[in-house]
Design a protein around this motif. Structure first.
Motif, mmCIF file in Angstrom:
data_model
loop_
_atom_site.group_PDB
_atom_site.id
_atom_site.type_symbol
_atom_site.label_atom_id
_atom_site.label_comp_id
_atom_site.label_asym_id
_atom_site.label_seq_id
_atom_site.Cartn_x
_atom_site.Cartn_y
_atom_site.Cartn_z
ATOM 1 N N PRO A 2 0.808 -1.227 0.000
ATOM 2 C CA PRO A 2 0.000 0.000 0.000
ATOM 3 C C PRO A 2 0.844 1.283 0.000
ATOM 4 O O PRO A 2 0.534 2.236 -0.730
ATOM 5 N N SER A 3 1.902 1.319 0.784
ATOM 6 C CA SER A 3 2.724 2.539 0.805
ATOM 7 C C SER A 3 3.493 2.694 -0.505
ATOM 8 O O SER A 3 3.719 3.815 -0.968
ATOM 9 N N SER A 55 1.069 4.188 -2.910
ATOM 10 C CA SER A 55 0.880 5.589 -2.532
ATOM 11 C C SER A 55 2.036 6.463 -3.008
ATOM 12 O O SER A 55 1.834 7.598 -3.447
ATOM 13 N N ASP A 56 3.244 5.950 -2.927
ATOM 14 C CA ASP A 56 4.409 6.718 -3.378
ATOM 15 C C ASP A 56 4.506 6.764 -4.902
ATOM 16 O O ASP A 56 4.817 7.812 -5.480
ATOM 17 N N LYS A 115 2.387 9.336 -6.945
ATOM 18 C CA LYS A 115 2.822 10.743 -6.895
ATOM 19 C C LYS A 115 3.883 11.070 -7.931
ATOM 20 O O LYS A 115 4.265 12.228 -8.086
ATOM 21 N N ALA A 173 1.329 2.079 -10.013
ATOM 22 C CA ALA A 173 0.601 2.341 -8.762
ATOM 23 C C ALA A 173 -0.858 1.923 -8.900
ATOM 24 O O ALA A 173 -1.406 1.264 -8.009
ATOM 25 N N TYR A 233 -2.831 -0.874 -6.891
ATOM 26 C CA TYR A 233 -4.080 -0.586 -6.184
ATOM 27 C C TYR A 233 -5.194 -1.537 -6.628
ATOM 28 O O TYR A 233 -6.018 -1.954 -5.810
ATOM 29 N N GLN A 247 -7.611 -1.606 0.246
ATOM 30 C CA GLN A 247 -7.265 -0.190 0.074
ATOM 31 C C GLN A 247 -8.324 0.521 -0.771
ATOM 32 O O GLN A 247 -7.995 1.306 -1.658
ATOM 33 N N ALA A 253 -8.211 4.505 -0.781
ATOM 34 C CA ALA A 253 -6.979 4.999 -1.401
ATOM 35 C C ALA A 253 -6.980 4.702 -2.900
ATOM 36 O O ALA A 253 -6.567 5.547 -3.713
ATOM 37 N N GLU A 286 -9.444 7.155 -4.634
ATOM 38 C CA GLU A 286 -8.892 8.508 -4.688
ATOM 39 C C GLU A 286 -7.783 8.604 -5.736
ATOM 40 O O GLU A 286 -7.743 9.556 -6.525
ATOM 41 N N ALA A 287 -6.905 7.635 -5.761
ATOM 42 C CA ALA A 287 -5.811 7.637 -6.742
ATOM 43 C C ALA A 287 -6.364 7.559 -8.161
ATOM 44 O O ALA A 287 -5.911 8.284 -9.057
#
Length: 179
Positions: free
Chosen positions: A115-116, A119-120, A123, A133, A137, A144, A147, A150-151
């Motif tokens: 998950p992290s 998230s990275d 971006k 990413a 996801y 998740q 998240a 949203e992504a």
């Protein structure tokens, strides 16, 4: 004749080669100078025969000229040995969506830091990193959900042809889950 493990794997690639698939991939713009045209089931069979092996996986992953090497590497990399930095580098450096998909599905989605990592990667200004990413996801959507949604929503607003279908798929999946 005595061959090392990489030579034996390359002999398997050669023995299983499929010119029709290889030519189709080349015509579609695959960036690899060497394409044997192996299918994922064939690569899975080779992975099962090789077993988990970090050294072989690292060697195959460094062989960026051969499609099948990049696809086989995450299939044999031991999950417990994969660290965040290596996973980030592999995904950020993926040349094609096919490679990113296999890295996410066969290896990274099983890791605690997935998950992290997603998230990275989301971006990043690099479109392939954002694709990776979103693909990650999608594998993590049940854990998740917010998240991922949203992504995907943010990426869809960018209107990037490479990531838009995947972003729409995530949004559709999340909306289905939330019903």
């Amino acid at each position: 004749m005595n061959y090392n493990n990489i030579q034996l794997i390359k002999r398997e690639f050669f023995a299983m080669r499929n010119g029709i698939i290889a030519d189709t991939l080349r015509k579609a713009g695959a960036p690899y100078p060497i394409i044997f045209g192996l299918t994922l089931p064939q690569l899975s069979d080779i992975a099962a025969a090789v077993g988990e092996n970090r050294d072989i996986a690292d060697t195959l992953h460094r062989n960026t000229t051969t499609r099948e090497s990049l696809l086989l590497a995450p299939m044999i990399y031991p999950r417990e040995m994969m660290d965040y930095e290596t996973a980030y580098q592999w995904l950020a450096g993926a040349q094609t969506t096919e490679v990113a998909d296999i890295i996410c599905h066969r290896l990274v989605r099983h890791l605690d830091f997935a998950p992290s990592l997603a998230s990275d990667l989301i971006k990043s200004p690099a479109v392939m990193s954002r694709y990776a990413a979103l693909r990650l996801y999608l594998n993590l959507i049940s854990r998740q959900t917010d998240a991922a949604f949203e992504a995907a929503r943010n990426e869809l607003a960018v209107n990037e042809p490479l990531t838009a279908p995947l972003a729409r798929q995530i949004i559709d999946e999340v909306e289905f889950i939330r019903q």
